[in-house]
Design a protein around this motif. Sequence first.
Motif, PDB file in Angstrom:
ATOM      1  N   SER A 213       0.572  -0.839  -0.257  1.00  0.00           N
ATOM      2  CA  SER A 213       0.181   0.242   0.086  1.00  0.00           C
ATOM      3  C   SER A 213       0.969   1.295  -0.021  1.00  0.00           C
ATOM      4  O   SER A 213       2.214   0.794   0.528  1.00  0.00           O
ATOM      5  CB  SER A 213      -0.865  -0.419   1.037  1.00  0.00           C
ATOM      6  N   SER A 214       0.042   2.334   0.126  1.00  0.00           N
ATOM      7  CA  SER A 214       0.824   3.842  -0.238  1.00  0.00           C
ATOM      8  C   SER A 214       1.602   3.848   0.941  1.00  0.00           C
ATOM      9  O   SER A 214       2.691   4.159   1.085  1.00  0.00           O
ATOM     10  CB  SER A 214      -0.037   5.002  -0.623  1.00  0.00           C
ATOM     11  N   HIS A 215       0.437   3.651   1.682  1.00  0.00           N
ATOM     12  CA  HIS A 215       1.131   4.091   3.386  1.00  0.00           C
ATOM     13  C   HIS A 215       2.503   3.228   4.013  1.00  0.00           C
ATOM     14  O   HIS A 215       3.628   3.573   4.015  1.00  0.00           O
ATOM     15  CB  HIS A 215       0.115   3.865   4.786  1.00  0.00           C
ATOM     16  N   THR A 216       2.396   1.973   3.923  1.00  0.00           N
ATOM     17  CA  THR A 216       4.019   1.285   3.535  1.00  0.00           C
ATOM     18  C   THR A 216       4.934   1.643   3.320  1.00  0.00           C
ATOM     19  O   THR A 216       5.725   1.489   3.235  1.00  0.00           O
ATOM     20  CB  THR A 216       3.365  -0.611   3.287  1.00  0.00           C
ATOM     21  N   LEU A 217       4.555   1.700   1.298  1.00  0.00           N
ATOM     22  CA  LEU A 217       6.028   2.352   0.901  1.00  0.00           C
ATOM     23  C   LEU A 217       6.305   3.856   1.545  1.00  0.00           C
ATOM     24  O   LEU A 217       7.253   4.344   2.026  1.00  0.00           O
ATOM     25  CB  LEU A 217       5.154   2.997  -0.415  1.00  0.00           C
ATOM     26  N   LYS A 218       5.514   4.181   2.261  1.00  0.00           N
ATOM     27  CA  LYS A 218       5.903   5.810   2.290  1.00  0.00           C
ATOM     28  C   LYS A 218       6.691   5.371   3.845  1.00  0.00           C
ATOM     29  O   LYS A 218       7.687   6.018   3.934  1.00  0.00           O
ATOM     30  CB  LYS A 218       5.258   6.788   2.838  1.00  0.00           C
ATOM     31  N   GLN A 232      15.119   1.406  -5.572  1.00  0.00           N
ATOM     32  CA  GLN A 232      14.374   1.572  -6.075  1.00  0.00           C
ATOM     33  C   GLN A 232      13.504   0.174  -6.224  1.00  0.00           C
ATOM     34  O   GLN A 232      12.985   0.122  -4.874  1.00  0.00           O
ATOM     35  CB  GLN A 232      15.204   0.623  -7.549  1.00  0.00           C
ATOM     36  N   ILE A 233      12.291   0.383  -6.819  1.00  0.00           N
ATOM     37  CA  ILE A 233      11.233  -0.493  -6.284  1.00  0.00           C
ATOM     38  C   ILE A 233      10.924  -1.608  -7.541  1.00  0.00           C
ATOM     39  O   ILE A 233      11.084  -1.645  -8.704  1.00  0.00           O
ATOM     40  CB  ILE A 233      10.168   0.387  -6.035  1.00  0.00           C
ATOM     41  N   MET A 234      10.006  -2.265  -7.285  1.00  0.00           N
ATOM     42  CA  MET A 234       9.437  -3.064  -8.423  1.00  0.00           C
ATOM     43  C   MET A 234       8.265  -3.063  -9.264  1.00  0.00           C
ATOM     44  O   MET A 234       7.353  -2.696  -8.699  1.00  0.00           O
ATOM     45  CB  MET A 234       9.614  -5.049  -7.987  1.00  0.00           C
ATOM     46  N   PRO A 235       8.376  -3.368 -10.460  1.00  0.00           N
ATOM     47  CA  PRO A 235       6.704  -3.194 -10.900  1.00  0.00           C
ATOM     48  C   PRO A 235       5.553  -3.414 -10.319  1.00  0.00           C
ATOM     49  O   PRO A 235       5.376  -4.444  -9.089  1.00  0.00           O
ATOM     50  CB  PRO A 235       6.383  -4.158 -11.762  1.00  0.00           C
ATOM     51  N   GLU A 236       4.049  -2.799 -10.043  1.00  0.00           N
ATOM     52  CA  GLU A 236       2.909  -3.712  -9.044  1.00  0.00           C
ATOM     53  C   GLU A 236       2.618  -4.981 -10.100  1.00  0.00           C
ATOM     54  O   GLU A 236       2.880  -4.703 -11.383  1.00  0.00           O
ATOM     55  CB  GLU A 236       2.226  -2.393  -9.604  1.00  0.00           C
ATOM     56  N   ASP A 252      12.590   3.674 -10.328  1.00  0.00           N
ATOM     57  CA  ASP A 252      13.387   4.286  -9.032  1.00  0.00           C
ATOM     58  C   ASP A 252      11.769   4.418  -8.706  1.00  0.00           C
ATOM     59  O   ASP A 252      10.638   4.727  -8.587  1.00  0.00           O
ATOM     60  CB  ASP A 252      13.392   5.918  -9.697  1.00  0.00           C
ATOM     61  N   VAL A 253      11.888   4.784  -7.102  1.00  0.00           N
ATOM     62  CA  VAL A 253       9.890   5.412  -6.787  1.00  0.00           C
ATOM     63  C   VAL A 253      10.542   6.907  -6.991  1.00  0.00           C
ATOM     64  O   VAL A 253      10.493   7.744  -7.151  1.00  0.00           O
ATOM     65  CB  VAL A 253      10.307   5.185  -5.012  1.00  0.00           C
ATOM     66  N   LEU A 259       1.956   8.857  -2.632  1.00  0.00           N
ATOM     67  CA  LEU A 259       1.236  10.162  -2.495  1.00  0.00           C
ATOM     68  C   LEU A 259       0.036   9.415  -1.404  1.00  0.00           C
ATOM     69  O   LEU A 259      -1.019  10.483  -0.651  1.00  0.00           O
ATOM     70  CB  LEU A 259      -0.425   9.611  -3.237  1.00  0.00           C
ATOM     71  N   GLY A 260       0.560   8.124  -0.879  1.00  0.00           N
ATOM     72  CA  GLY A 260      -1.058   7.905   0.734  1.00  0.00           C
ATOM     73  C   GLY A 260      -1.905   7.650   0.427  1.00  0.00           C
ATOM     74  O   GLY A 260      -3.016   7.621   1.576  1.00  0.00           O
ATOM     75  N   ARG A 261      -2.492   7.155  -1.175  1.00  0.00           N
ATOM     76  CA  ARG A 261      -3.990   7.099  -1.257  1.00  0.00           C
ATOM     77  C   ARG A 261      -3.616   5.771  -1.908  1.00  0.00           C
ATOM     78  O   ARG A 261      -3.723   5.776  -2.989  1.00  0.00           O
ATOM     79  CB  ARG A 261      -4.931   8.274  -1.946  1.00  0.00           C
ATOM     80  N   GLU A 262      -4.833   4.746  -1.409  1.00  0.00           N
ATOM     81  CA  GLU A 262      -5.569   3.429  -2.088  1.00  0.00           C
ATOM     82  C   GLU A 262      -6.034   3.773  -3.677  1.00  0.00           C
ATOM     83  O   GLU A 262      -6.799   4.620  -3.807  1.00  0.00           O
ATOM     84  CB  GLU A 262      -5.854   2.672  -1.450  1.00  0.00           C
ATOM     85  N   PRO A 263      -5.468   2.999  -4.727  1.00  0.00           N
ATOM     86  CA  PRO A 263      -5.476   3.258  -5.747  1.00  0.00           C
ATOM     87  C   PRO A 263      -6.977   2.844  -5.977  1.00  0.00           C
ATOM     88  O   PRO A 263      -7.934   1.881  -5.152  1.00  0.00           O
ATOM     89  CB  PRO A 263      -4.795   2.493  -6.740  1.00  0.00           C
ATOM     90  N   ILE A 264      -8.254   3.604  -7.214  1.00  0.00           N
ATOM     91  CA  ILE A 264      -9.482   3.597  -6.837  1.00  0.00           C
ATOM     92  C   ILE A 264      -9.836   1.641  -7.601  1.00  0.00           C
ATOM     93  O   ILE A 264      -9.000   1.814  -8.494  1.00  0.00           O
ATOM     94  CB  ILE A 264     -10.204   4.394  -8.135  1.00  0.00           C
TER      95      ILE A 264
END
Length: 624
Positions: A213-218, A232-236, A252-253, A259-264
């Motif tokens: 999640s965005s919160h975890t990544l932050k 760096q980060i792996m693809p979604e 790259d991140v 953004l801290g928001r889950e995707p719609i």
Amino acid sequence: MTYAQRLSIIVALDSYLILVAVFFGFQFVQEAALTVYTFEMLVISSLSLLIGHHLFAHIFHVYKQVWAYTGVRELFSLMKTFVCSFLFSMTMLYLFVQTWPFRFLFIVWLFHVLFIGASRMASRLFHDSAKRLQEDKERALIIGAGSAGTIIVRQLQQSSEVHIEPVAFIDDDKTKHKLEIMGLPVLGGKENIQTAVVMMDIQKIIIAIPSKSSHTLKGLYKECVATGVKTQIMPEMEQILKGTHALNQLRDVQPEDLLGREPIQLDTSRLSAHLKGKTIMVTGAGGSIGSEICRQICVFAPQAIVLVGHGEFSIHSILLELKELYEGSISLYPQIADIQDKQKMSDIVGQFQPDIMYHAAAHKHVPLMEISPKEAVKNNIIGTKNVAEAAHEHGVETFVLISSDKAVNPANVMGATKRFAEMLIMQMGASSETKFVAVRFGNVLGSRGSVIPIFKKQIEKGGPVTVTHPAMTRYFMTIPEASRLVIQAGALAEGRQIFVLDMGEPVKIVDLAENLIHLSGYTTDQIAITFTGIRPGEKMYEELLNQHEKAQEQIFPKIHIGHALDGDPYVLNRFIHEFDMMSDDQLRQALFSAIESRDLLSEQMKREEETLANEEKSLVLRNG
């Protein structure tokens, strides 16, 4: 080396190792062999084991495997070969001498497994060691010791093209701490990242959690930034499943990741019913939003997409991209046209008879539209009017206008023209069979004219990064999010509606600038941030709905609907007919007066309703 040469060497080596295994087996049972085993029995055992090994090695494709990449699957094929050759040898002995020298064969089989298995693994170890000695690889810390992390490690260890050497894992699962996975230690949770970087001499950090999640990544990224090591980060997972990105395609991140928001999430069944087999027309199809709308729509198998745009290069680019993926299944019709050309718009809609139209063509750069207000009116108002009238004239089922949060209580020409365009289509929707709706969202990260490319160029030049005001905030979303909202709104449309995405909390521009500086590998001490002051037409903060439009109803997760607002038709039409004769200052004044006519009209209607209610109340009292 050719395949035939390689095969000859492998067959010769395996034959030699099998004979050596027979010799050692005979030595182990030598005393018993003098009294129990005959020479005939030993010859048949050796030949049957030799023939059986080569026969089953061929059947199980053992000779086609590359030793340098020996893994579990290859060893399993070898094991099947060993077992089958052992059973084959026992069968041959029973047929020819009617006995089973089980002890001798079992010992030979053990040496058989040991020698040939060791030869394969030795090749793998030699290959890996040679690569490590020859290449100067970056030492990498892998965040996430799950299935994705282990696959990343395996691919990095085997790849000769990627110069990265994984050396350790970090994982919050305490049951994995102090264990080894794929030969790499799990050093602890995210609180141990900084310690691990120093202890293991880490040069790169790879976040291998595709479902994060965005919160975890932050939280993870905050710990990684503190180390000063490139992250760096792996693809979604969605990108991996679609096949657009490989699992080991690191990137790259990006600011949108934080953004801290889950995707719609889309209502795929409803969208499929809404779009499948339909003809779709997208204006501004070469732009960042328009092109992404086209990509998202294609997933739901429309019959055809009409790509309308003013820039030939951008339309050609999206056409080539979609052709590569969907040629033969979706008809694609590129149309180079200007939405200000009313007759051309009518001709295109009449020719292709679209079921649904997404109107993404617009001028959206706030400072430039302050300089050229007439061009903003021509494109955003007159252009929208032309496209909407063509939709009404030819009986289009649904018309979706891409609007902006700057249309709410607008403080600039661009926002005012978008507000005017909303009023126009709502007015048309009152007397049309076409369902007219508008979709509002905030600033789109990565789109043309967004702050991200500007900040990146400033960082590349060594700074400073310029921000207008330390307290300025904006709503942000990604291009895919914006496009999903637009196509979902089309499926939910009932006419005369304004759809708004719940965009979470607004983001401070200065925080976005700081994140981008950190993402680029610098600190705010190295790249300074300077404040330049608010530009003409800018607001300190943006809104998504004004007080007259607000509706608490959430018709879809994270999508709200606002009440449609009508302007005074006389004032709107008068402005459209007279704006071209006005000076820039007169135009601004007339434009804002026109969109404010709705508020005046609303207050007048409110007073009339109150007067009528009071009269009815008085009448009831008199008759009572």
